[in-house]
Write an enzyme that holds these catalytic residues in place. Structure first.
Site, PDB file in Angstrom:
ATOM      1  N   LYS A   1       0.875  -1.170   0.000  1.00 15.81           N
ATOM      2  CA  LYS A   1       0.000   0.000   0.000  1.00 15.81           C
ATOM      3  C   LYS A   1       0.915   1.222   0.000  1.00 15.81           C
ATOM      4  O   LYS A   1       1.606   1.519   0.973  1.00 15.81           O
ATOM      5  CB  LYS A   1      -0.877  -0.012   1.252  1.00 15.81           C
ATOM      6  CG  LYS A   1      -1.555   1.308   1.611  1.00 15.81           C
ATOM      7  CD  LYS A   1      -2.582   1.745   0.601  1.00 15.81           C
ATOM      8  CE  LYS A   1      -3.390   2.938   1.124  1.00 15.81           C
ATOM      9  NZ  LYS A   1      -2.595   4.171   1.319  1.00 15.81           N
TER      10      LYS A   1
ATOM     11  N   GLY B   1       4.789   3.800  11.050  1.00 10.78           N
ATOM     12  CA  GLY B   1       3.972   5.001  11.062  1.00 10.78           C
ATOM     13  C   GLY B   1       3.525   5.356  12.462  1.00 10.78           C
ATOM     14  O   GLY B   1       4.191   5.046  13.447  1.00 10.78           O
TER      15      GLY B   1
ATOM     16  N   GLU C   1       6.021  -0.614  13.605  1.00  9.23           N
ATOM     17  CA  GLU C   1       6.965   0.265  14.307  1.00  9.23           C
ATOM     18  C   GLU C   1       6.276   1.613  14.419  1.00  9.23           C
ATOM     19  O   GLU C   1       5.945   2.236  13.409  1.00  9.23           O
ATOM     20  CB  GLU C   1       8.274   0.343  13.529  1.00  9.23           C
ATOM     21  CG  GLU C   1       9.381   1.033  14.294  1.00  9.23           C
ATOM     22  CD  GLU C   1       9.851   2.280  13.602  1.00  9.23           C
ATOM     23  OE1 GLU C   1       9.521   3.376  14.102  1.00  9.23           O
ATOM     24  OE2 GLU C   1      10.525   2.164  12.575  1.00  9.23           O
TER      25      GLU C   1
ATOM     26  N   CYS D   1      12.416   8.021  13.445  1.00  2.02           N
ATOM     27  CA  CYS D   1      11.844   7.294  14.579  1.00  2.02           C
ATOM     28  C   CYS D   1      12.835   7.168  15.719  1.00  2.02           C
ATOM     29  O   CYS D   1      12.457   6.821  16.840  1.00  2.02           O
ATOM     30  CB  CYS D   1      11.348   5.923  14.139  1.00  2.02           C
ATOM     31  SG  CYS D   1      12.325   5.156  12.855  1.00  2.02           S
TER      32      CYS D   1
END
Length: 519
Positions: free
Chosen positions: A183, A240, A264, A301
């Site tokens: 996606k 995300g 994550e 992140c």
């Protein structure tokens, strides 16, 4: 290569009347090319093709899959500046950063190719029959790991190449013998199509079934839900927000056959300034902190969102240095307007918490730029307010002053799970660090010394994961060769004729796999 805006369903290109367009991250202007919005039927078709391809794809030799991964890397490299220019327009990331990320993307594809050729990841084990063993004979038992089935991968906003269409999730799933349905992230559909066509070309060149790869896209969240719900999908890779990861996890858990979601999601990556290191290097640590915090607009992140240290003049010197460095800190363009808006809202919310004070702001920049923000608070306020632990995606961090080491340890125990924990220390800090280590090992996936957490090396020993909410499964990593383990499962074969065994378990070992054998 010319963008078409089509969906890539197997080897087919599919267009739909409903379309959307990407925005230039820096200017907000609409970019060229209208991209088709996938329908629920498109998702079902992609998943059905992946299911049909699975048995053929997983039966390919490790060498064949290695050649496929190498071919994808070659096809991405062949895109040249076209890929970098489009990614720059859609994300606002500078070309040098994107060039490095493209190298990382190709590097991890080739890393998994090398891992397949080494054969270790299949973990072949043989316990030969012991017919004369008393009081009971032992059967011939052989184990190897096979792919779990088709995998759904969600492209990440902050890494349009390395954590997206051909990123680590996709590369490790392919290495495991799992078809992938991606996606695409709606913020960079052009980048996604270019990389998707590179994979599509590699599938064809390597003679693999067309359902080995599909790319669907569109801004509707329902599309992702349809993908995770499909019974052919056996695992999900996601990078995300916490809200997005939890939503997908709930959908996957509610299926008639639940499947794992390797998400994550959220981490503030505590950095510990231990007493001796802070005493001797307060000023340089303050400068280095701001450099790490503002790198890439803080859209990593592993951004250092929490600084922990003992109260006193040494921490004050660190804060003064950080405050000074903030004055000339960069204010880069953020990835999307919605991320920028969320960042501003997060900063405003943190500024309003009781016990929080503003240390300083960086330069403001233009309307889409990230204005860095650093706040301070005390340990008691932090431990009483869970909101202070929430990740703010961007160049924002909170410095927490602790009155003593016992409080520092108690605060550490109160932290949520994290991707990283960093210790700045000198020889005189070893005893303090030893008290922190057992707690940190329970809280984080990677512990660093005398560095900053931004930057993740792609290698065998890397762990990019951690306890919730850093990830949904603390046993996994999304970076490094161990990432393949998410998409493999063990199968044991008892007393089967050699002809029915997987090639890696046969007596002649035609694949030359390393095998653990007990005779």
């Amino acid at each position: 290569m010319t963008l078409t805006g089509a969906l890539l369903i197997g080897q087919n290109t599919v267009t739909r009347p409903e379309t959307f367009q990407a925005l230039n991250a820096a200017t907000g202007e609409t970019l060229d090319t209208a991209f088709s919005c996938a329908t629920a039927d498109d998702v079902r078709t992609a998943c059905t093709l992946a299911d049909e391809a699975f048995d053929t794809f997983r039966a390919t030799t490790p060498e064949a899959r290695a050649q496929f991964l190498d071919c994808i890397a070659d096809e991405i490299e062949a895109l040249g500046p076209t890929l970098l220019d489009r990614a720059h327009a859609e994300t606002g990331l500078p070309l040098p950063r994107l060039t490095g990320e493209r190298g990382r993307t190709m590097g991890q594809l080739r890393m998994f190719a090398r891992e397949l050729r080494a054969g270790r990841c299949l973990d072949a084990r043989i316990d030969e029959a012991l017919p004369d063993r008393k009081p009971m004979a032992r059967a011939d038992l052989r184990q190897i790991r096979i792919g779990v089935g088709p995998v759904a991968v969600f492209g990440a906003s902050n890494f349009p190449l390395a954590f997206s269409v051909a990123g680590s999730d996709t590369a490790s799933a392919f290495a495991a013998g799992c078809p992938v349905v991606v996606k695409a992230h709606p913020a960079h559909p052009g980048t996604s199509e270019l990389v998707g066509r590179a994979i599509q070309s590699a599938v064809q060149k390597c003679g693999l079934p067309e359902g080995t790869f599909s790319l669907v896209g569109g801004p509707d969240y329902a599309l992702g839900a349809e993908l995770v719900k499909h019974p052919a999908i056996m695992a999900v890779g996601y990078t995300g927000s916490r809200a997005g990861g939890l939503a997908l996890s709930q959908i996957a858990a509610a299926r008639p056959v639940p499947v794992p979601v390797y998400a994550e999601m959220s981490s503030i990556n505590p950095v510990y300034l231990l007493p001796e290191a802070l005493k001797n290097s307060a000023e340089s640590l303050g400068t280095a902190f701001i450099a790490s915090l503002t790198m890439g607009a803080g859209q990593f992140c592993t951004n250092p969102g929490l600084i922990l240290a003992l109260s006193g003049p040494d921490l004050e010197r660190f804060c003064q240095s950080a405050q000074e460095a903030l004055k000339t800190a960069p204010a880069p363009t953020m990835l999307t307007q919605s991320i920028h808006a969320s960042y501003d809202a997060g900063v405003e919310k943190l500024a309003g918490r009781r016990g929080v004070s503003l240390l300083g702001r960086g330069p403001k920049g233009d309307a889409s730029s990230c204005q860095a923000a650093v706040f301070t608070t005390d340990a008691a306020s932090f431990m009483q307010d869970p909101i202070m632990q929430h990740e703010i995606f961007g160049s924002c961090s909170l410095i927490v002053a602790c009155p003593d080491l016992d409080t520092l340890l108690a605060l550490t125990r109160s932290l949520e799970g994290q991707l990283t924990g960093t210790l700045h220390l000198e020889d005189g800090d070893i005893a303090v660090a030893q008290t922190l280590m057992p707690v940190l090992e329970r809280k984080v996936g990677r512990i660093l010394a005398n560095a900053w957490p931004t930057g993740v090396e792609v290698c065998a020993a890397m762990v990019h994961g951690g306890p919730f909410p850093a990830t949904t499964d603390p046993r996994s990593t999304s970076v490094g060769t161990a990432a393949i383990e998410r998409f493999l499962r063990p199968v044991c074969y008892q007393d089967l004729p050699d002809a029915l065994l997987p090639a890696g378990l046969r007596s002649t070992n035609p694949l030359g796999l390393p095998r653990q054998t007990d005779k």
